[in-house]
Design an enzyme around this catalytic site. Structure first.
Site, mmCIF file in Angstrom:
data_model
loop_
_atom_site.group_PDB
_atom_site.id
_atom_site.type_symbol
_atom_site.label_atom_id
_atom_site.label_comp_id
_atom_site.label_asym_id
_atom_site.label_seq_id
_atom_site.Cartn_x
_atom_site.Cartn_y
_atom_site.Cartn_z
ATOM 1 N N CYS A 1 14.535 10.772 6.140
ATOM 2 C CA CYS A 1 14.736 10.382 7.538
ATOM 3 C C CYS A 1 16.211 10.428 7.938
ATOM 4 C CB CYS A 1 14.114 9.038 7.812
ATOM 5 S SG CYS A 1 14.433 7.853 6.538
ATOM 6 N N GLU B 1 10.869 14.854 15.067
ATOM 7 C CA GLU B 1 11.116 15.009 13.634
ATOM 8 C C GLU B 1 10.359 16.223 13.112
ATOM 9 O OE1 GLU B 1 11.870 11.462 10.431
ATOM 10 O OE2 GLU B 1 10.034 11.425 11.554
ATOM 11 N N GLU C 1 10.816 1.100 9.668
ATOM 12 C CA GLU C 1 11.760 2.197 9.405
ATOM 13 C C GLU C 1 11.003 3.476 9.701
ATOM 14 O OE1 GLU C 1 13.283 4.951 8.717
ATOM 15 O OE2 GLU C 1 13.686 4.821 6.571
ATOM 16 N N LYS D 1 0.856 -1.196 0.000
ATOM 17 C CA LYS D 1 0.000 0.000 0.000
ATOM 18 C C LYS D 1 0.891 1.245 0.000
ATOM 19 C CE LYS D 1 -1.687 2.456 3.238
ATOM 20 N NZ LYS D 1 -1.472 3.775 2.594
HETATM 21 P P1 NAD Z 1 2.388 8.049 8.273
HETATM 22 O O1 NAD Z 1 3.390 7.333 9.069
HETATM 23 O O2 NAD Z 1 1.021 8.221 8.853
HETATM 24 O O3 NAD Z 1 2.213 7.294 6.851
HETATM 25 C C1 NAD Z 1 3.154 6.394 6.305
HETATM 26 C C2 NAD Z 1 2.395 5.221 5.706
HETATM 27 O O4 NAD Z 1 1.775 4.474 6.759
HETATM 28 C C3 NAD Z 1 1.250 5.624 4.765
HETATM 29 O O5 NAD Z 1 1.171 4.681 3.715
HETATM 30 C C4 NAD Z 1 0.015 5.535 5.665
HETATM 31 O O6 NAD Z 1 -1.173 5.331 4.973
HETATM 32 C C5 NAD Z 1 0.364 4.337 6.517
HETATM 33 N N1 NAD Z 1 -0.295 4.269 7.820
HETATM 34 C C6 NAD Z 1 -0.624 5.312 8.628
HETATM 35 N N2 NAD Z 1 -1.184 4.847 9.771
HETATM 36 C C7 NAD Z 1 -1.191 3.495 9.681
HETATM 37 C C8 NAD Z 1 -1.644 2.439 10.541
HETATM 38 N N3 NAD Z 1 -2.203 2.693 11.725
HETATM 39 N N4 NAD Z 1 -1.494 1.167 10.137
HETATM 40 C C9 NAD Z 1 -0.925 0.887 8.944
HETATM 41 N N5 NAD Z 1 -0.509 1.839 8.070
HETATM 42 C C10 NAD Z 1 -0.620 3.121 8.440
HETATM 43 O O7 NAD Z 1 2.972 9.409 7.776
HETATM 44 P P2 NAD Z 1 2.327 10.847 7.930
HETATM 45 O O8 NAD Z 1 1.373 10.939 9.075
HETATM 46 O O9 NAD Z 1 1.832 11.256 6.636
HETATM 47 O O10 NAD Z 1 3.658 11.639 8.333
HETATM 48 C C11 NAD Z 1 3.878 12.040 9.634
HETATM 49 C C12 NAD Z 1 5.317 12.062 9.937
HETATM 50 O O11 NAD Z 1 5.892 10.796 9.672
HETATM 51 C C13 NAD Z 1 6.160 13.003 9.104
HETATM 52 O O12 NAD Z 1 6.066 14.309 9.523
HETATM 53 C C14 NAD Z 1 7.519 12.414 9.320
HETATM 54 O O13 NAD Z 1 8.036 12.865 10.533
HETATM 55 C C15 NAD Z 1 7.250 10.935 9.396
HETATM 56 N N6 NAD Z 1 7.580 10.255 8.140
HETATM 57 C C16 NAD Z 1 8.702 9.507 8.113
HETATM 58 C C17 NAD Z 1 9.065 8.874 6.945
HETATM 59 C C18 NAD Z 1 10.320 8.043 6.873
HETATM 60 O O14 NAD Z 1 10.929 7.946 5.826
HETATM 61 N N7 NAD Z 1 10.712 7.396 7.934
HETATM 62 C C19 NAD Z 1 8.287 9.006 5.805
HETATM 63 C C20 NAD Z 1 7.111 9.763 5.874
HETATM 64 C C21 NAD Z 1 6.779 10.371 7.055
#
Ligand code: NAD
Length: 476
Positions: free
Chosen positions: A282, A379, A248, A175
């Site tokens: 990251c 972050e 990650e 996904k």
């Molecule tokens: P997020 O962690 O919510 O989303 C990342 C992925 O996880 C998306 O595909 C999302 O749909 C999915 N997801 C979200 N909640 C989930 C759950 N409960 N179960 C399974 N899948 C789930 O990212 P966000 O809220 O859009 O970003 C917030 C913060 O996350 C950013 O500000 C940043 O600090 C961090 N981030 C880190 C990375 C990285 O490379 N480690 C990448 C994106 C965001």
């Protein structure tokens, strides 16, 4: 009217069954560029059924054939580079040349690494560990795996997930992030031309769909790159089904700069590696930790470099980096910039780009922060660097390690033995010396502490998508 995107299941695009949709928005214009379904249980079931069926045959495909498929997909990525770049640019606004170089070309190279790695998996040697009995290890794929990717490097994160999993003989339901599905769909279509149907399936949706993937009884492992919050949810829900997880979850990388470093080179590099991809990386430099004696001089150098970096233009050819990815993230970052503590000083930046329509933020340098400040501990995921001072090596290590994240770090010095001490004492999954952010397919990428566990890239990542089985033969 924007097109409604479709899931890719069992080798074909299919409409999601439910009626819930969400807009996919260009972060450059703020306008809708596509409509994505929020896939529901029936869609997720169909994807896992396809992956289960495909696994029955794919698990017996020889490493040589898996390598051939991965190499063919790498070639197709390069042939369709323009299409991948456009699809991703619509969703991220990243400069096109950066997507082409850093995700399509690098992604194809990484797939070629995984293609080779498919043929190098091994167990430890066979021997008679008990008299009259020969033991050896079979290394096997896990089965069907669930993979969840973020929005910062949508294509590269998909490659880091599918490359090792396919090399090891697994099948996949992936996904992509809700705001950046389009390049992953192009990748899925290209993979569908190479791999048997059902080996790679893509379902679209938000966190609720991600939850359905994690909770589904089929996957043997759930791998996610994203926020700590999402990672914790995945780990907690995977625990119910005793599934493996691979997390990650971001970072808050320090760069420790000593007075004996090449300061001009360090300042240029730290700005490059702190603002690359708008800091939505990251491993980005976020905390510059500078030796007291050169603090003011180095801050001036950083500010001068930051003012050279360009962003905010609707013509991406003029940008070194693009916008923040989505409105929710943009608003979070703007709120953080409005609430900078009174004891801190904004040296440059500190605000959204003035003439931009999209979610652009200026390169920002903030001095005078305290270790307990949110800007230091959490972050920001934006082109924002904080600067702190230290006077002893012990203090530099304490400041560096004094956050919950532990993904990446760097030390800048010409003193070799000091550099060696720091590579030992910095508590991060990666330590760079006199550089930062650079990755190679052969080396592992992954963190400690709240940054999660599990390695991407390298043979380590391929091994994580395998299980080992002990076989013992009686010799008489
Ligand atoms: P997020 O962690 O919510 O989303 C990342 C992925 O996880 C998306 O595909 C999302 O749909 C999915 N997801 C979200 N909640 C989930 C759950 N409960 N179960 C399974 N899948 C789930 O990212 P966000 O809220 O859009 O970003 C917030 C913060 O996350 C950013 O500000 C940043 O600090 C961090 N981030 C880190 C990375 C990285 O490379 N480690 C990448 C994106 C965001």
């Amino acid at each position: 009217m924007s097109s409604r995107l479709e899931n890719f299941i069992n080798g074909a695009f299919v409409e999601a069954t439910g009626s819930s949709d969400m807009d996919v928005v260009s972060p450059v214009s703020g306008e809708r560029v596509a409509v994505s379904p929020i896939s529901e249980a029936a869609d997720v079931d169909a994807a896992f059924a396809a992956a289960r069926e495909a696994f029955a045959a794919w698990k017996s495909v020889t490493p040589s054939e898996r390598q051939r498929c991965l190499l063919a997909l790498a070639d197709k990525m390069e042939e369709h580079s323009d299409e991948l770049v456009e699809a991703q640019h619509r969703n991220t606004g990243q400069p096109r040349r950066i997507i082409a170089e850093e995700e399509v070309a690098a992604g194809a190279d990484q797939l070629r690494f995984f293609a080779g790695a498919a043929r190098l998996l091994e167990g430890r040697g066979a021997a008679e560990y008990m008299g009259g009995h020969t033991s050896y290890v079979r290394r096997e794929p896990l089965g069907v795996v669930a993979q969840i990717t973020p929005w910062n490097f949508p294509l590269m994160m998909a490659i880091w997930k599918i490359g090792p999993a396919l090399a090891a003989g697994n099948t996949i339901v992936l996904k992509p992030a809700e705001s950046t599905p389009e390049s992953t769909l192009v990748l899925a279509r290209l993979a569908g031309e190479v791999f048997p149907a059902g080996v790679l399936n893509v379902v679209l949706g938000d966190g609720s769909t991600g939850k359905l993937l994690t909770e589904h009884p089929t996957p043997a492992m759930v791998a996610i790159t994203g926020s700590v919050r999402a990672g914790q949810h995945v780990a907690a829900s995977a625990a119910e089904g005793v599934k493996r997880t691979h997390l990650e979850l971001g970072g808050k990388a320090p760069a420790v700069v000593f007075a004996d470093a090449d300061l001009a080179k360090a300042a240029e590099a730290l700005i490059t590696f702190g603002t690359f991809n708008a800091g939505q990386d990251c491993t980005a430099v976020t905390r510059v930790i500078v030796e007291d004696s050169i603090h003011d001089e180095f801050v001036d150098l950083l500010a001068a470099e930051a003012r050279k970096v360009t962003t905010g233009h609707s013509d991406d050819a003029k940008n070194d980096f693009g916008p923040l990815n989505n409105v929710r993230h943009y608003e979070t970052v703007c709120t953080k910039l409005k609430n900078i503590p009174a004891h801190a000083t904004v040296v440059t930046g500190g605000a959204p780009s003035e003439d931009a329509t999209g979610f652009f933020v200026e390169p920002t340098i903030i001095t005078g922060v305290r270790q307990e400040d949110e800007l230091v501990q959490e972050e920001t995921f934006a082109p924002v660097l904080t600067v702190q001072r230290f006077s002893t090596e012990e203090e530099a290590i304490e400041l560096s390690n004094g956050v919950e994240y532990a993904l990446a770090s760097s030390v800048w010095t010409t003193n070799h033995t000091r550099a060696m001490r720091f590579t030992r004492d910095l508590d991060f999954g990666c330590v760079w010396v006199n550089t930062h952010l650079l990755l190679v397919a052969e080396m592992p990428h992954g963190g400690f502490k709240s940054s999660g566990y599990g390695k991407d890239l390298s043979n380590y990542s391929v091994e994580e998508y395998t299980r080992v089985k002990h076989i013992m033969h009686a010799l008489d």
